[in-house]
Every structure is written in C-alpha cells, then in structure tokens.
Write a protein that holds these residues in place. Structure first.
Motif, PDB file in Angstrom:
ATOM      1  N   ARG A 279       3.277   5.900  -2.899  1.00 45.70           N
ATOM      2  CA  ARG A 279       4.489   6.595  -3.337  1.00 45.70           C
ATOM      3  C   ARG A 279       4.515   6.728  -4.853  1.00 45.70           C
ATOM      4  O   ARG A 279       4.838   7.794  -5.406  1.00 45.70           O
ATOM      5  N   LEU A 280       4.144   5.650  -5.557  1.00 48.10           N
ATOM      6  CA  LEU A 280       4.129   5.706  -7.025  1.00 48.10           C
ATOM      7  C   LEU A 280       3.063   6.665  -7.545  1.00 48.10           C
ATOM      8  O   LEU A 280       3.265   7.345  -8.558  1.00 48.10           O
ATOM      9  N   SER A 281       1.920   6.753  -6.860  1.00 47.02           N
ATOM     10  CA  SER A 281       0.879   7.688  -7.307  1.00 47.02           C
ATOM     11  C   SER A 281       1.336   9.133  -7.111  1.00 47.02           C
ATOM     12  O   SER A 281       1.049   9.996  -7.947  1.00 47.02           O
ATOM     13  N   ILE A 282       2.071   9.416  -6.035  1.00 49.55           N
ATOM     14  CA  ILE A 282       2.609  10.774  -5.827  1.00 49.55           C
ATOM     15  C   ILE A 282       3.623  11.102  -6.902  1.00 49.55           C
ATOM     16  O   ILE A 282       3.625  12.213  -7.454  1.00 49.55           O
ATOM     17  N   ILE A 283       4.477  10.159  -7.241  1.00 49.02           N
ATOM     18  CA  ILE A 283       5.469  10.375  -8.299  1.00 49.02           C
ATOM     19  C   ILE A 283       4.773  10.629  -9.631  1.00 49.02           C
ATOM     20  O   ILE A 283       5.159  11.535 -10.387  1.00 49.02           O
ATOM     21  N   ASP A 284       3.734   9.857  -9.949  1.00 50.34           N
ATOM     22  CA  ASP A 284       2.993  10.062 -11.198  1.00 50.34           C
ATOM     23  C   ASP A 284       2.355  11.444 -11.238  1.00 50.34           C
ATOM     24  O   ASP A 284       2.393  12.140 -12.267  1.00 50.34           O
ATOM     25  N   ARG A 285       1.777  11.869 -10.118  1.00 52.14           N
ATOM     26  CA  ARG A 285       1.145  13.199 -10.065  1.00 52.14           C
ATOM     27  C   ARG A 285       2.186  14.293 -10.273  1.00 52.14           C
ATOM     28  O   ARG A 285       1.979  15.225 -11.062  1.00 52.14           O
ATOM     29  N   ASP A 286       3.337  14.192  -9.601  1.00 49.88           N
ATOM     30  CA  ASP A 286       4.390  15.195  -9.763  1.00 49.88           C
ATOM     31  C   ASP A 286       4.921  15.220 -11.200  1.00 49.88           C
ATOM     32  O   ASP A 286       5.180  16.297 -11.754  1.00 49.88           O
ATOM     33  N   ASN A 287       5.071  14.047 -11.795  1.00 51.52           N
ATOM     34  CA  ASN A 287       5.532  13.991 -13.194  1.00 51.52           C
ATOM     35  C   ASN A 287       4.532  14.660 -14.135  1.00 51.52           C
ATOM     36  O   ASN A 287       4.912  15.357 -15.072  1.00 51.52           O
ATOM     37  N   ARG A 288       3.232  14.448 -13.879  1.00 53.25           N
ATOM     38  CA  ARG A 288       2.212  15.066 -14.721  1.00 53.25           C
ATOM     39  C   ARG A 288       2.244  16.599 -14.585  1.00 53.25           C
ATOM     40  O   ARG A 288       2.151  17.326 -15.573  1.00 53.25           O
ATOM     41  N   LEU A 289       2.411  17.094 -13.351  1.00 47.57           N
ATOM     42  CA  LEU A 289       2.497  18.547 -13.145  1.00 47.57           C
ATOM     43  C   LEU A 289       3.720  19.129 -13.846  1.00 47.57           C
ATOM     44  O   LEU A 289       3.633  20.193 -14.480  1.00 47.57           O
ATOM     45  N   LEU A 290       4.846  18.449 -13.743  1.00 50.92           N
ATOM     46  CA  LEU A 290       6.048  18.927 -14.424  1.00 50.92           C
ATOM     47  C   LEU A 290       5.859  18.927 -15.934  1.00 50.92           C
ATOM     48  O   LEU A 290       6.302  19.855 -16.630  1.00 50.92           O
ATOM     49  N   LEU A 291       5.207  17.908 -16.452  1.00 49.26           N
ATOM     50  CA  LEU A 291       4.963  17.832 -17.890  1.00 49.26           C
ATOM     51  C   LEU A 291       4.070  18.992 -18.353  1.00 49.26           C
ATOM     52  O   LEU A 291       4.320  19.601 -19.400  1.00 49.26           O
ATOM     53  N   GLU A 292       3.063  19.319 -17.544  1.00 47.35           N
ATOM     54  CA  GLU A 292       2.198  20.462 -17.886  1.00 47.35           C
ATOM     55  C   GLU A 292       2.988  21.758 -17.872  1.00 47.35           C
ATOM     56  O   GLU A 292       2.807  22.623 -18.752  1.00 47.35           O
ATOM     57  N   LYS A 293       3.858  21.953 -16.903  1.00 49.31           N
ATOM     58  CA  LYS A 293       4.675  23.170 -16.842  1.00 49.31           C
ATOM     59  C   LYS A 293       5.612  23.264 -18.036  1.00 49.31           C
ATOM     60  O   LYS A 293       5.760  24.338 -18.645  1.00 49.31           O
ATOM     61  N   VAL A 294       6.249  22.140 -18.395  1.00 44.33           N
ATOM     62  CA  VAL A 294       7.156  22.145 -19.545  1.00 44.33           C
ATOM     63  C   VAL A 294       6.374  22.433 -20.823  1.00 44.33           C
ATOM     64  O   VAL A 294       6.824  23.205 -21.688  1.00 44.33           O
ATOM     65  N   ALA A 295       5.181  21.865 -20.953  1.00 44.43           N
ATOM     66  CA  ALA A 295       4.359  22.120 -22.147  1.00 44.43           C
ATOM     67  C   ALA A 295       3.955  23.585 -22.213  1.00 44.43           C
ATOM     68  O   ALA A 295       3.960  24.190 -23.300  1.00 44.43           O
ATOM     69  N   CYS A 296       3.644  24.180 -21.070  1.00 42.75           N
ATOM     70  CA  CYS A 296       3.277  25.597 -21.044  1.00 42.75           C
ATOM     71  C   CYS A 296       4.468  26.457 -21.459  1.00 42.75           C
ATOM     72  O   CYS A 296       4.315  27.426 -22.223  1.00 42.75           O
TER      73      CYS A 296
ATOM     74  N   LYS B   2       0.833  -1.200   0.000  1.00 41.81           N
ATOM     75  CA  LYS B   2       0.000   0.000   0.000  1.00 41.81           C
ATOM     76  C   LYS B   2       0.868   1.251   0.000  1.00 41.81           C
ATOM     77  O   LYS B   2       0.609   2.201  -0.761  1.00 41.81           O
ATOM     78  N   LEU B   3       1.918   1.288   0.816  1.00 45.58           N
ATOM     79  CA  LEU B   3       2.816   2.438   0.851  1.00 45.58           C
ATOM     80  C   LEU B   3       3.532   2.622  -0.479  1.00 45.58           C
ATOM     81  O   LEU B   3       3.708   3.758  -0.944  1.00 45.58           O
ATOM     82  N   GLU B   4       3.930   1.535  -1.094  1.00 41.80           N
ATOM     83  CA  GLU B   4       4.592   1.618  -2.395  1.00 41.80           C
ATOM     84  C   GLU B   4       3.635   2.168  -3.457  1.00 41.80           C
ATOM     85  O   GLU B   4       4.020   2.993  -4.288  1.00 41.80           O
ATOM     86  N   GLU B   5       2.388   1.742  -3.419  1.00 36.90           N
ATOM     87  CA  GLU B   5       1.396   2.241  -4.383  1.00 36.90           C
ATOM     88  C   GLU B   5       1.148   3.736  -4.180  1.00 36.90           C
ATOM     89  O   GLU B   5       1.058   4.493  -5.154  1.00 36.90           O
TER      90      GLU B   5
END
Length: 101
Positions: free
Chosen positions: A62-79, A57-60
């Motif tokens: 952690r991976l969801s937080i990493i995915d969310r942060d990656n998506r935010l970074l991708l949106e910033k780079v696209a902007c 559960k903790l690993e899942e």
C-alpha cells in the motif's frame, strides 16, 4: 514456632487438648504452605503470533502504491509549472451546420 492460642474452654483431658492443638498446628501449616490452584502468571510470549507477516506485506504494498502515485502527481505538477499552466491540446472539432426543414 509460635504456640497456638489456648482454646477458650479448656478440656479436662490433656491428651484431647494436645490432639486438638496438633490438629490446629497441622491445619495452620497446610494453610501457610498452600499453593494456588489458578495460574496467574503472564502467558508465554510467542513472537510468531504477534508478528503478522501478511499484514506487514500488505502495508508495504500500500505504501509503495502511494509513493508511486505521489511521484506521478509531482511530475504532472512540475510539467504544469514548466509550461506555465497552458494546455497543449487544442479543440479541433469543427461544427457542422444542421439541416433545417
């Protein structure tokens, strides 16, 4: 069944010789049929000990937080790529003159 080897020093008494041979045969039988005293089998496999649900559960999470942060970074780079890297904030600070004595 194989006969026990004769003793090196034969006895004068046939009865004593047969008693020793019988005792020796009984001993050999006990040695052949002896069971081990130490259990060397593999331990039982209990799946609930090896399947650590809390860790999964903790690993899942952690991976969801990493995915969310990656998506935010991708949106910033696209902007940044859409606006050609220009900043949209301006420095509206006005400098005030200092009073000199």
């Amino acid at each position: 069944m194989r006969r026990a080897p004769r003793l090196t020093l034969p006895c004068r008494s046939e009865y004593l010789q047969s008693t020793w041979e019988k005792a020796y045969q009984d001993h050999r039988k006990k040695v052949r049929e002896a069971q081990p005293l130490v259990d060397t089998r593999a331990p039982l496999f209990l799946s609930h000990f090896h399947l650590n649900l809390k860790k999964l559960k903790l690993e899942e999470e952690r991976l969801s937080i990493i995915d969310r942060d990656n998506r935010l970074l991708l949106e910033k780079v696209a902007c940044i790529m859409r606006t050609r890297g220009q900043t949209d904030s301006r420095d509206d600070y006005t400098h005030r003159s200092r009073k000199l004595n």
